[in-house]
Design an enzyme around this catalytic site. Structure first.
Site, PDB file in Angstrom:
ATOM      1  N   GLU B 217       0.823  -1.221   0.000  1.00 58.25           N
ATOM      2  CA  GLU B 217       0.000   0.000   0.000  1.00 58.25           C
ATOM      3  C   GLU B 217       0.850   1.260   0.000  1.00 58.25           C
ATOM      4  O   GLU B 217       0.689   2.143   0.841  1.00 58.25           O
ATOM      5  CB  GLU B 217      -0.938   0.007   1.217  1.00 58.25           C
ATOM      6  CG  GLU B 217      -1.977  -1.091   1.210  1.00 58.25           C
ATOM      7  CD  GLU B 217      -3.098  -0.791   0.243  1.00 58.25           C
ATOM      8  OE1 GLU B 217      -3.327   0.383  -0.054  1.00 58.25           O
ATOM      9  OE2 GLU B 217      -3.706  -1.763  -0.235  1.00 58.25           O
ATOM     10  N   ASP B 218       1.778   1.341  -0.953  1.00 56.08           N
ATOM     11  CA  ASP B 218       2.566   2.564  -1.157  1.00 56.08           C
ATOM     12  C   ASP B 218       3.602   2.847  -0.082  1.00 56.08           C
ATOM     13  O   ASP B 218       4.196   3.915  -0.092  1.00 56.08           O
ATOM     14  CB  ASP B 218       1.664   3.799  -1.287  1.00 56.08           C
ATOM     15  CG  ASP B 218       1.106   3.903  -2.684  1.00 56.08           C
ATOM     16  OD1 ASP B 218       1.641   3.211  -3.566  1.00 56.08           O
ATOM     17  OD2 ASP B 218       0.166   4.663  -2.887  1.00 56.08           O
ATOM     18  N   ALA B 219       3.771   1.953   0.875  1.00 56.27           N
ATOM     19  CA  ALA B 219       4.817   2.220   1.865  1.00 56.27           C
ATOM     20  C   ALA B 219       6.179   2.042   1.204  1.00 56.27           C
ATOM     21  O   ALA B 219       6.290   1.447   0.136  1.00 56.27           O
ATOM     22  CB  ALA B 219       4.675   1.273   3.040  1.00 56.27           C
ATOM     23  N   SER B 397       2.758   0.055  -7.081  1.00 57.21           N
ATOM     24  CA  SER B 397       2.343   1.462  -7.185  1.00 57.21           C
ATOM     25  C   SER B 397       2.305   1.936  -8.628  1.00 57.21           C
ATOM     26  O   SER B 397       1.833   3.032  -8.900  1.00 57.21           O
ATOM     27  CB  SER B 397       3.311   2.344  -6.401  1.00 57.21           C
ATOM     28  OG  SER B 397       3.476   1.851  -5.095  1.00 57.21           O
ATOM     29  N   ARG B 401      -1.517   3.576 -11.734  1.00 56.87           N
ATOM     30  CA  ARG B 401      -1.263   5.018 -11.775  1.00 56.87           C
ATOM     31  C   ARG B 401      -0.607   5.496 -13.059  1.00 56.87           C
ATOM     32  O   ARG B 401      -0.596   6.681 -13.345  1.00 56.87           O
ATOM     33  CB  ARG B 401      -0.443   5.436 -10.572  1.00 56.87           C
ATOM     34  CG  ARG B 401      -1.368   5.606  -9.387  1.00 56.87           C
ATOM     35  CD  ARG B 401      -0.595   5.770  -8.152  1.00 56.87           C
ATOM     36  NE  ARG B 401      -0.598   4.486  -7.468  1.00 56.87           N
ATOM     37  CZ  ARG B 401      -0.689   4.361  -6.170  1.00 56.87           C
ATOM     38  NH1 ARG B 401      -0.748   5.409  -5.425  1.00 56.87           N
ATOM     39  NH2 ARG B 401      -0.707   3.191  -5.617  1.00 56.87           N
TER      40      ARG B 401
END
Lengths: 378, 599
Positions: B217-219, B397, B401
């Site tokens: 989750e984008d960490a 990620s 996107r």
């Protein structure tokens, strides 16, 4: 013999399920087996019932509200043709549940009797339903100041298309605009004010009024669109007038509907309106691809229709009927409610949830419901 | 006949609106009329709109005549030699400013090659469609438009070197990056805006892979060794301000060490850092509750007697104190006067901010994420050449996107770092990816940026090539140290007796209306009551009149103010309810409580 055993069930089950059980019960079956089956059904039905103290209303509210947050705002659903669009999505749900009388997009779905439902004269039939105003068949409006009259150039082609002849037009206008002398000369319509003192501004006003004069069709239905749906021609309309449409002989009154809940209430009664609320809300939820149990909607519809009149879930509708002052005050316009309560000396018995939360007392729901009763030794 | 409107007002008619509009424009290019005037011919309504009002959004374009731009290489030469100025070009009608309305009548080409005789204008550069900060995004034309936008927003939140005189400035809430760098992959806007003078990021070695699920989750995963070497390290500055206010009657505040008889005196320990002038000494380490500037104020209300005998006892303590959860080192003390001539003391507190779990980082492509784990350098994966990445970025990620520039920058940064040069990544005008790949290959690396990497803990090679390279990363100003907050019990509000709200007041997290509904929906009535017991009170109620009665603690008896000695029961309600009863009474309503046994 099994009939006797089944009778026991009749008292327990709702009629629909009972009928299904009777249908499914085999003819030849031993008494013991039949009894076991009946017992199982009775137990299962009892199991499925909502338990006492379950906060059904709140669960319904959350079950409708939560998917509501995922809804796309202001989506328009195009019913076949681009000029017909219908409010869907959250605004529509709010519109229904608020019990608003003036819908943003009133619509009807008119089913036809044979042979019209098979497509015979479908255009003609559709045009008969559409509201025709004088401006729709007029080519030009002009004011003759000298003679103090309005001259309307009629579009004979359009009139033919709509099936209006001059006699019928004259008749319709006499009803529409009173105190006006109507004269028809071939394709020219002359309107004269009967009263003598007609100034120019009066004539101008009359002209504007004449433009909007109803000539033919059903009032309020501004657009019609014949659509083929499941091998049958159906007329979709923009604008709704259930009462008038149901009186038209070739309309199938058993299936014709509108999306205006209040019109349904007026013409078909409160039970039909309740069903309309359920159907309309469910339609929106379905098109959004969401999943809400219909029983939640049924409960909401029940609340809205319980008094025999459709009431919105607003401070003028359902909320106004709450017995608790504090519950009403906590919803909207608290000052109004509290002042009125003090004027009438209202008593709040703290019987529902909101008041008890305000006082930090156990809410009469779930574990807050059962009470321990003990005899006091004296 | 076309109607003509000047700044929205009807002024007259002309024979041919279109011809009139173009002649107006010619006049403007000849400088016969002001270059602030814009003319728009609306063919649909046959109207000419002349606008000269201020506040219109306009942009410069090169004028095109017969398919050829007015701006020649000669002009550009002269510009670079400073023989010609921008304003000269406007005066000569080579460049003109067009507003939104006039743009409707223009046909603008992006590049010179696209020009046809129909074109009226040529874009100065595709870069002009972006703002200053957006044009700092390298290879932005490869990104989805929305991510270019968020990328530019992120750059505004990056901490960097904001002003070279930061030591003597007293700004509120300032972050400073200790070792800012110029990006390896840059755009011409970096040169134009002199980005080297105020950089706001660092070039990091980034590996695109997952690491034990800590970068879900984008960490992002950060190399502990890199942090030790100063990566992302910064300082946070905050001023504490005290002013010697003047009150009516010649009373003033005084900055000093408060004496013991001052009302609200804290403890000796809290004042330990103060010097004789009542101000803290520089470089002292302060924690929450410590006094930074000692100050006393005159009493709030003066009775007539006290006015003449002003002793210290009546003064009250009003020192500036380190707030809850704050700490730092006193950096700088400033004593001045404000515009009203009052003494003004400002103390700047500095706090070192080392990246920690939860701090926010971002690339220039809107790929922001928080630190999920700090890994010791020994456990980080390494390449064949022994490079350990500074950061591990999650491959998940990327696909949704569509930030292709993020990947291109990674390769470009790698090439630039290896060859020791800056890569030009200007939007629509960047060094092509193929060239960079070729160069990377010639430098002895795989052209697709993949490298064999080894597990830092086991030493085993990963079965796949890992995408590693250099990227410019920004540390954003959102830091855990400024936001972390928890409370079990703590201060309450005076009026409602409910817990305070907000981090600064050590407040609670509100269990709101909708959260309450979930308790009700579960039927957890008793749990709900217990949750709301924070403002629980026991109130004596007169059974006769139904009003809140009085309990006298000294005499240990209760009585009703209206009925006197009457039957009184003690009931448990929320204090907020008792408050609303009081409010009703103040509205001259009579809220009577009718008591009965509960069961």
């Amino acid at each position: 013999m099994t009939a006797n055993i089944l009778k026991e069930l009749q008292a327990i089950l709702p009629p629909g399920i009972y009928a299904a059980v009777v249908e499914a019960m085999p003819d030849k079956i031993s008494e013991a087996k039949a009894k076991a089956i009946v017992q199982d059904i009775a137990d299962e039905y009892k199991e499925m019932k909502v338990e006492a103290g379950e906060s059904v209303g709140l669960v319904a509210a959350e079950s409708i509200g939560e998917p509501g947050t995922q809804m796309t705002l202001d989506t328009f659903h195009f019913a076949g043709v681009s000029e017909m669009n219908v409010t869907m999505g959250l605004p529509r749900i709010i519109e229904i549940l608020d019990g608003r009388k003036n819908l943003t997009t009133p619509m009807m779905e008119i089913y036809l009797k044979k042979p019209y439902s098979e497509g015979q004269d479908i255009k003609k039939v559709a045009l008969m339903i559409r509201e025709t105003k004088l401006k729709d068949i007029a080519a030009e409006f002009s004011i003759n100041v000298a003679d103090n009259r309005i001259e309307v150039q009629l579009d004979t082609g359009k009139m033919k298309e709509l099936g209006i002849n001059e006699v019928a037009l004259a008749k319709a206008l006499k009803i529409g605009a009173k105190g006006v002398h109507v004269d028809i000369k071939s394709d020219m319509l002359i309107l004269k004010v009967k009263a003598k003192e007609g100034g120019v501004s009066d004539i101008f006003k009359l002209k504007e009024k004449a433009k909007e004069t109803f000539v033919k069709g059903v009032r309020g239905v501004s657009q019609v669109l014949p659509v083929k749906k499941n091998n049958e021609y159906v007329i979709l309309t923009f604008g709704s007038n259930m009462k008038k449409v149901l009186q038209i002989p070739f309309v199938d009154e058993t299936r014709t509907t509108t999306n205006d809940v209040f019109e349904i209430e007026e013409t078909l009664g409160i039970e039909a309106a309740r069903q309309a609320v359920i159907d309309e809300v469910f339609k929106v939820i379905e098109t959004q691809g969401l999943n809400v149990d219909i029983r939640h909607l049924m409960l909401v519809a029940d609340v809205m229709c319980a008094d025999g009149k459709v009431k919105g879930i607003t401070r003028y509708g359902v909320v106004r009927d709450k017995s608790s002052v504090l519950a009403r005050a906590s919803f909207e316009t608290p000052i109004k409610h509290i002042i009125n309560a003090s004027l009438y000396g209202e008593v709040d018995n703290l019987t529902s949830v909101v008041e008890n939360v305000m006082l930090n007392q156990p809410v009469p729901v779930g574990t807050g419901l059962p009470k321990l009763v003990a005899k006091n030794k004296k | 006949m076309s109607d003509v409107y000047l700044s929205g007002k009807y002024v007259g008619t002309v024979e041919d609106g279109e011809a009139f509009a173009s002649s107006m424009r010619e006049e403007r290019r000849r400088s016969a009329i002001s270059d602030n005037v814009n003319v728009f011919f609306n063919a649909a309504s046959d109207e000419v709109h002349i606008e000269a009002a201020k506040g219109r959004l306009r942009r410069p374009l090169i004028v095109v005549r017969d398919g050829r731009p007015m701006l020649s290489p000669d002009h550009v030469d002269k510009l670079t030699r400073n023989e010609l100025k921008w304003s000269d070009l406007i005066k000569q009608g080579i460049i003109e400013y067009v507003d939104a309305a006039e743009e409707e009548n223009a046909l603008v080409a992006f590049f010179e090659e696209e020009l046809t005789p129909q074109h009226t204008h040529l874009e100065l550069s595709p870069l002009t469609m972006f703002g200053l900060i957006t044009s700092l995004v390298p290879y932005a034309n490869f990104n989805s438009a929305q991510k270019v936008n968020t990328g530019s927003k992120n750059q505004k939140q990056a901490i960097g070197f904001y002003a070279s005189n930061y030591m003597i400035r007293m700004d509120m809430d300032v972050n400073l990056l200790h070792n800012p760098q110029m990006p390896v992959v840059k755009s011409v806007m970096h040169d134009i805006s002199e980005y080297a003078k105020h950089p706001a990021g660092q070039n990091l070695v980034v590996a695109v892979m997952s690491y034990k699920g800590y970068n879900m989750e984008d960490a992002i995963i950060i190399n502990g060794g890199s942090i030790g070497r100063g990566m992302g390290r910064g300082s946070y500055y905050r001023p504490m301000i005290a002013e010697e206010l003047r009150y009516s009657g010649g009373l003033v505040d005084e900055v000093c060490i408060p004496s013991k008889d001052v009302k609200g005196f804290k403890s000796e320990k809290d004042y330990r850092f103060l010097e004789e002038d009542g101000i803290i000494y520089p470089e002292s380490q302060v924690k929450e509750g410590d006094v930074v500037i000692g100050k006393t104020s005159p009493p709030r209300f003066l009775s007539s007697m006290e006015q003449y005998s002003l002793s210290a006892e009546t003064r009250r303590e009003s020192s500036v104190i380190m707030k809850h959860g704050e700490e730092g080192i006193v950096d700088f003390v400033l004593i001045t006067e404000n515009s009203e001539g009052n003494k003004l003391v400002q103390v700047k507190i500095r706090d070192q901010r080392i990246p920690e779990v939860g701090d926010k980082f971002s690339s220039r492509h809107g790929q922001k994420g928080v630190v999920g784990l700090i890994v010791p350098e020994a456990d980080m994966p390494f390449t064949a050449s022994g490079i350990t990445p500074d950061m591990i970025f999650s491959p998940h990620s990327i696909p949704t996107r569509m930030t292709m520039a993020h990947l291109i920058e990674l390769i470009a940064g790698k090439t630039g770092a290896l060859s020791g040069r800056h890569i030009n990544g200007t939007v629509f005008d960047a060094e092509p990816e193929e060239m960079i790949r070729k160069e990377l290959l010639s430098l002895g690396f795989r052209d697709n940026g993949l490298e064999t990497m080894y597990n830092g803990e086991t030493g085993e090679a990963f079965q796949v090539g890992i995408f590693v390279g250099d990227m410019y990363y920004l540390r954003l100003k959102h830091m855990v140290a400024n936001k972390i907050h928890s409370r079990a019990r703590g201060p309450i509000q005076l009026l409602t007796r409910q817990p305070t709200e907000g981090r600064a007041k050590e407040g609670g997290l509100r269990l709101g209306e909708m959260e309450k509904d979930t308790f009700v929906a579960h039927g957890a009535a008793m749990l709900l009551k217990e949750r709301f017991d924070a403002d629980r009170t026991i109130v004596p109620v007169c059974e006769n009149c139904g009003m809140v009665a009085i309990y006298d603690e000294f005499k240990r008896r209760s009585y009703c103010q209206i009925c006197g000695e009457s039957a009184i029961s003690f009931i448990e309600v929320s204090y907020a309810f008792k408050l609303i009863l009081d409010e009703f009474k103040s509205l001259v309503l009579y809220p009577q409580l009718k008591l009965k046994t509960k069961y």
